[in-house]
Scaffold this motif. Structure first.
Motif, PDB file in Angstrom:
ATOM      1  N   PHE A 122       0.825  -1.219   0.000  1.00  0.00           N
ATOM      2  CA  PHE A 122       0.000   0.000   0.000  1.00  0.00           C
ATOM      3  C   PHE A 122       0.856   1.264   0.000  1.00  0.00           C
ATOM      4  CE2 PHE A 122       0.874  -1.579   4.215  1.00  0.00           C
ATOM      5  CZ  PHE A 122       1.464  -0.476   4.805  1.00  0.00           C
ATOM      6  N   MET A 160       9.617   8.546   9.967  1.00  0.00           N
ATOM      7  CA  MET A 160       8.467   7.892   9.332  1.00  0.00           C
ATOM      8  C   MET A 160       8.346   8.339   7.883  1.00  0.00           C
ATOM      9  SD  MET A 160       5.523   8.052  12.210  1.00  0.00           S
ATOM     10  CE  MET A 160       5.790   7.386  13.854  1.00  0.00           C
ATOM     11  N   GLY A 161       9.436   8.845   7.335  1.00  0.00           N
ATOM     12  CA  GLY A 161       9.421   9.230   5.919  1.00  0.00           C
ATOM     13  C   GLY A 161       9.706   8.012   5.057  1.00  0.00           C
ATOM     14  N   GLY A 163      11.627   4.847   3.682  1.00  0.00           N
ATOM     15  CA  GLY A 163      12.649   3.873   4.054  1.00  0.00           C
ATOM     16  C   GLY A 163      12.401   3.164   5.373  1.00  0.00           C
ATOM     17  N   GLU A 164      13.105   2.048   5.517  1.00  0.00           N
ATOM     18  CA  GLU A 164      13.070   1.250   6.746  1.00  0.00           C
ATOM     19  C   GLU A 164      14.376   1.546   7.481  1.00  0.00           C
ATOM     20  OE1 GLU A 164      11.058  -0.863   8.587  1.00  0.00           O
ATOM     21  OE2 GLU A 164      12.843  -0.888   9.828  1.00  0.00           O
ATOM     22  N   SER A 195      10.351   4.534  13.399  1.00  0.00           N
ATOM     23  CA  SER A 195       9.271   3.631  13.003  1.00  0.00           C
ATOM     24  C   SER A 195       9.839   2.487  12.174  1.00  0.00           C
ATOM     25  CB  SER A 195       8.248   4.429  12.178  1.00  0.00           C
ATOM     26  OG  SER A 195       7.216   3.594  11.724  1.00  0.00           O
ATOM     27  N   THR A 196       9.394   1.273  12.478  1.00  0.00           N
ATOM     28  CA  THR A 196       9.882   0.100  11.739  1.00  0.00           C
ATOM     29  C   THR A 196       8.710  -0.733  11.249  1.00  0.00           C
ATOM     30  OG1 THR A 196      11.166  -1.946  11.871  1.00  0.00           O
ATOM     31  CG2 THR A 196      10.118  -1.225  13.910  1.00  0.00           C
ATOM     32  N   SER A 218       5.048  -0.786  12.763  1.00  0.00           N
ATOM     33  CA  SER A 218       3.949  -0.791  11.795  1.00  0.00           C
ATOM     34  C   SER A 218       3.396  -2.206  11.699  1.00  0.00           C
ATOM     35  CB  SER A 218       4.455  -0.296  10.440  1.00  0.00           C
ATOM     36  OG  SER A 218       4.879   1.039  10.564  1.00  0.00           O
ATOM     37  N   HIS A 220      -0.108  -3.268  11.520  1.00  0.00           N
ATOM     38  CA  HIS A 220      -1.176  -3.305  10.495  1.00  0.00           C
ATOM     39  C   HIS A 220      -2.118  -4.499  10.576  1.00  0.00           C
ATOM     40  CE1 HIS A 220       1.215  -0.164   8.850  1.00  0.00           C
ATOM     41  NE2 HIS A 220       2.058  -0.942   8.213  1.00  0.00           N
ATOM     42  N   GLU A 260       1.622   0.944  15.037  1.00  0.00           N
ATOM     43  CA  GLU A 260       0.973   1.720  13.987  1.00  0.00           C
ATOM     44  C   GLU A 260       0.112   0.772  13.161  1.00  0.00           C
ATOM     45  OE1 GLU A 260       3.685   5.055  12.321  1.00  0.00           O
ATOM     46  OE2 GLU A 260       4.855   3.299  12.905  1.00  0.00           O
ATOM     47  N   THR A 262      -2.181   0.953   9.750  1.00  0.00           N
ATOM     48  CA  THR A 262      -2.772   1.607   8.582  1.00  0.00           C
ATOM     49  C   THR A 262      -4.080   0.902   8.256  1.00  0.00           C
ATOM     50  OG1 THR A 262      -0.596   2.265   7.750  1.00  0.00           O
ATOM     51  CG2 THR A 262      -2.385   2.180   6.152  1.00  0.00           C
ATOM     52  N   ILE A 291      -3.910   4.767  11.463  1.00  0.00           N
ATOM     53  CA  ILE A 291      -3.604   5.681  10.353  1.00  0.00           C
ATOM     54  C   ILE A 291      -4.550   5.349   9.200  1.00  0.00           C
ATOM     55  CG2 ILE A 291      -1.792   6.620   8.871  1.00  0.00           C
ATOM     56  CD1 ILE A 291       0.271   5.054  10.567  1.00  0.00           C
ATOM     57  N   TYR A 293      -5.792   4.973   5.724  1.00  0.00           N
ATOM     58  CA  TYR A 293      -4.988   4.875   4.505  1.00  0.00           C
ATOM     59  C   TYR A 293      -5.183   6.092   3.597  1.00  0.00           C
ATOM     60  CZ  TYR A 293      -3.822   3.224  -0.194  1.00  0.00           C
ATOM     61  OH  TYR A 293      -3.316   3.111  -1.453  1.00  0.00           O
ATOM     62  N   ASN A 294      -4.061   6.613   3.075  1.00  0.00           N
ATOM     63  CA  ASN A 294      -4.093   7.665   2.052  1.00  0.00           C
ATOM     64  C   ASN A 294      -3.907   6.992   0.704  1.00  0.00           C
ATOM     65  OD1 ASN A 294      -4.160  10.113   3.613  1.00  0.00           O
ATOM     66  ND2 ASN A 294      -2.071   9.609   4.241  1.00  0.00           N
ATOM     67  N   THR A 296      -2.800   5.775  -2.723  1.00  0.00           N
ATOM     68  CA  THR A 296      -1.548   5.931  -3.477  1.00  0.00           C
ATOM     69  C   THR A 296      -1.652   5.260  -4.838  1.00  0.00           C
ATOM     70  OG1 THR A 296      -0.644   3.901  -2.522  1.00  0.00           O
ATOM     71  CG2 THR A 296      -0.086   5.951  -1.404  1.00  0.00           C
TER      72      THR A 296
HETATM   73  N1  SAH Z   1       9.360   1.969   7.064  1.00  0.00           N
HETATM   74  C1  SAH Z   1       8.887   2.404   8.313  1.00  0.00           C
HETATM   75  C2  SAH Z   1       8.769   3.905   8.433  1.00  0.00           C
HETATM   76  C3  SAH Z   1       8.250   4.626   7.243  1.00  0.00           C
HETATM   77  S1  SAH Z   1       6.550   4.324   6.827  1.00  0.00           S
HETATM   78  C4  SAH Z   1       7.574   1.735   8.648  1.00  0.00           C
HETATM   79  O1  SAH Z   1       6.982   1.086   7.799  1.00  0.00           O
HETATM   80  O2  SAH Z   1       7.150   1.865   9.791  1.00  0.00           O
HETATM   81  C5  SAH Z   1       5.708   5.204   8.142  1.00  0.00           C
HETATM   82  C6  SAH Z   1       4.267   4.801   8.319  1.00  0.00           C
HETATM   83  O3  SAH Z   1       3.468   5.283   7.223  1.00  0.00           O
HETATM   84  C7  SAH Z   1       4.062   3.305   8.382  1.00  0.00           C
HETATM   85  O4  SAH Z   1       3.266   2.979   9.494  1.00  0.00           O
HETATM   86  C8  SAH Z   1       3.326   3.026   7.099  1.00  0.00           C
HETATM   87  O5  SAH Z   1       2.526   1.893   7.203  1.00  0.00           O
HETATM   88  C9  SAH Z   1       2.550   4.280   6.884  1.00  0.00           C
HETATM   89  N2  SAH Z   1       2.082   4.456   5.500  1.00  0.00           N
HETATM   90  C10 SAH Z   1       2.796   4.271   4.371  1.00  0.00           C
HETATM   91  N3  SAH Z   1       2.038   4.544   3.290  1.00  0.00           N
HETATM   92  C11 SAH Z   1       0.827   4.915   3.755  1.00  0.00           C
HETATM   93  C12 SAH Z   1      -0.391   5.327   3.136  1.00  0.00           C
HETATM   94  N4  SAH Z   1      -0.485   5.407   1.838  1.00  0.00           N
HETATM   95  N5  SAH Z   1      -1.440   5.633   3.923  1.00  0.00           N
HETATM   96  C13 SAH Z   1      -1.333   5.562   5.272  1.00  0.00           C
HETATM   97  N6  SAH Z   1      -0.214   5.187   5.913  1.00  0.00           N
HETATM   98  C14 SAH Z   1       0.849   4.863   5.162  1.00  0.00           C
END
Ligand code: SAH
Ligand code: SF4
Length: 354
Positions: A122, A160-161, A163-164, A195-196, A218, A220, A260, A262, A291, A293-294, A296
Motif C-alpha cells: 500500500f 516515518m518518511g 525507508g526502513e 518507526s519500523t 507498523s 497493520h 501503527e 494503517t 492511520i 490509509y491515504n 496511493t
Molecule cells: N518503514 C517504516 C517507516 C516509514 S513508513 C515503517 O513502515 O514503519 C511510516 C508509516 O506510514 C508506516 O506505518 C506506514 O505503514 C505508513 N504508511 C505508508 N504509506 C501509507 C499510506 N499510503 N497511507 C497511510 N499510511 C501509510
C-alpha cells in the motif's frame, strides 16, 4: 583529484572526528571545534558561511567533504499547515521530509533511505524497492534543511518518511547520536521516534542500545495471514516474533512501544480484528495509532469514517490506549513517499516522451 563518491558528508562528522580532521590538515584541533560550532550551534554546513575560519581552511573543507550534499528542490504546502520538502541529493536522487506544526510543538518527519526494500503493497515509498541507504550526514542535512525552513529546531523528530530505518541501522544510529549528544544537537531521545515495519533483527539491536528513543512498529494486523496480504515475503517477520522484540524493547529502553495500524477497507478493519488487536496491545503494554490509509493508486481503499470510528471505539472500550492519526498531509500528494514517487513518475514520463 578528489573522488566525489567517496567524500564524506561534513554534516555527519562529530566533534572528535572534526578535530582529527583539522589535525590531519595541519591545523590546530580547535579549528575542528569551530567547524562543529557552525554545524551544531548555528546549523551551517556550507563552509562559505563559516566566516570565522581562514579562507584556506574553508576551501579545504569544500574539497574534502560534501558540504552540503543536499538541496531543497521544492516546497509543497498542504492545506492543513504541514509542508513537504522534496530534497535532491548529491547524486541526483530525491527524498522528502515533512514539517508538521502542532499547537505547541513542531515535528519533523525524516527519511532514512532512498526507496524502501520492504515494499509494503500500500506504500508509495516501496514501489520501486531500495535505491540506496542515506548516509548519516544526509539524515542530518534533512534535519538542518527543515530547521532552516522553519526558522527553528523541531521539538520532535519522527523517522516515518521514506525507508526502513532499522535496515540502515549504523548510519541511522550515528545520526541519532549526533542529534542527541550534548556536544551535538542535544535533543532528548524521548523526543525522537523511529518507526519500523517490524524488522526483528534491527528491533533487537535497537533495544540493546538501551537508549530512550521511542519505537513505533507498523503492525497493520494482529495476525500473520492478514499481514501477508500487505507485506511481501522476504522482510516480513511473524507477529509473535515482532511482539517478543517489542517486549524486549520495553525491557531494555524502558519505553512503551506504539503499534501503527494503517486502516485498509475490507482488509484489516473488521470489528473482530479490532478486538484481537486490543488483546495484543494490552498484553504487550503497547499504544495503538490508527492511520487511515491515504490513496496511493495501490488498489487499496480507506475505510469509511464510520468503520474507522467503530474500530477506534472497540479498542478504547477494551481498555487499549488508542489514537487516530490526525489528517495531516492527507491531502494532495502527501502520504509517505508519494511526493517523491509523483516526481519520479513525472520524470519517467518526460524521458519517455522526449
Ligand atoms: N518503514 C517504516 C517507516 C516509514 S513508513 C515503517 O513502515 O514503519 C511510516 C508509516 O506510514 C508506516 O506505518 C506506514 O505503514 C505508513 N504508511 C505508508 N504509506 C501509507 C499510506 N499510503 N497511507 C497511510 N499510511 C501509510
Ligand atoms: Fe517501507 Fe515503511 Fe513503506 Fe513499508 S510502509 S514500504 S517499510 S517505507
Amino acid at each position: 583529484m578528489s573522488c566525489r563518491a567517496t567524500r564524506p558528508f561534513l554534516a555527519g562528522m562529530g566533534r572528535n572526528a572534526l578535530r582529527q580532521w583539522a589535525l590531519a590538515a595541519g591545523e590546530p584541533a580547535f579549528r575542528g571545534g569551530q567547524v562543529g560550532d557552525w554545524i551544531f550551534r548555528r546549523g551551517v554546513v556550507d563552509p562559505i558561511g563559516m566566516t570565522t575560519l581562514p579562507a584556506g581552511l574553508r576551501e579545504r573543507l569544500r574539497r574534502d567533504f560534501h558540504a552540503p550534499g543536499s538541496r531543497v528542490a521544492e516546497y509543497v504546502d498542504a492545506p492543513d499547515g504541514t509542508e513537504k520538502l522534496l530534497l535532491t541529493l548529491h547524486d541526483g536522487e530525491s527524498i522528502e521530509m515533512v514539517l508538521i506544526p502542532g499547537e505547541e510543538r513542531l515535528t519533523f518527519c525524516l527519511s532514512t533511505q532512498v526507496g524502501c526494500p520492504v515494499r509494503c503493497r500500500f506504500c508509495a515509498s516501496g514501489r520501486d524497492g531500495l535505491v540506496r541507504n542515506l548516509e548519516t550526514g544526509e539524515i542530518i542535512e534533512e534535519f538542518l534543511l527543515g530547521a532552516a525552513r522553519a526558522g527553528r529546531r523541531p521539538d520532535n523528530l519522527v523517522f516515518m518518511g521514506i525507508g526502513e530505518g532499522l535496515l540502515n541501522f549504523d548510519r541511522l544510529v550515528a545520526a541519532l547520536e549526533l542529534l542527541t549528544s550534548p556536544e551535538g544537537f542535544g535533543m532528548s531521545p524521548r523526543r525522537i521516534t523511529v518507526s519500523t515495519s517490524g524488522y526483528v533483527p534491527g528491533m533487537l539491536r535497537f533495544a540493546e542500545l538501551g537508549r530512550e528513543y521511542n519505537l513505533a512498529i507498523s503492525l497493520h494486523a494482529p495476525d500473520d495471514e492478514i499481514r501477508a496480504r500487505l507485506i511481501p515475503d522476504g522482510l516480513r517477520y511473524p507477529v509473535a516474533e515482532i511482539m517478543a522484540a517489542a517486549d524486549r524493547y520495553l525491557e531494555c529502553a524502558g519505553r512503551m512501544v506504539t503499534l501503527e495500524y494503517t486502516l485498509l477497507d475490507g482488509i484489516n478493519d473488521s470489528p473482530e480484528t479490532a478486538r484481537r488487536l486490543a488483546v495484543l496491545a494490552k498484553r504487550h503494554h503497547a499504544k495503538v495509532n490508527l492511520i487511515p490509509y491515504n490513496a496511493t493508486g495501490s488498489g487499496f481503499r480507506r475505510p469509511p469514517r464510520s468503520a474507522i470510528d467503530m474500530f477506534e471505539r472497540i479498542l478504547a472500550d477494551a481498555g487499549a490506549h488508542v489514537t487516530v492519526r490526525v489528517e495531516r498531509g492527507a491531502k494532495g500528494v502527501a502520504a509517505c513517499g508519494q511526493l517523491r514517487s509523483a516526481r519520479c513518475n513525472m520524470k519517467k514520463q518526460e524521458s519517455q516522451s522526449s
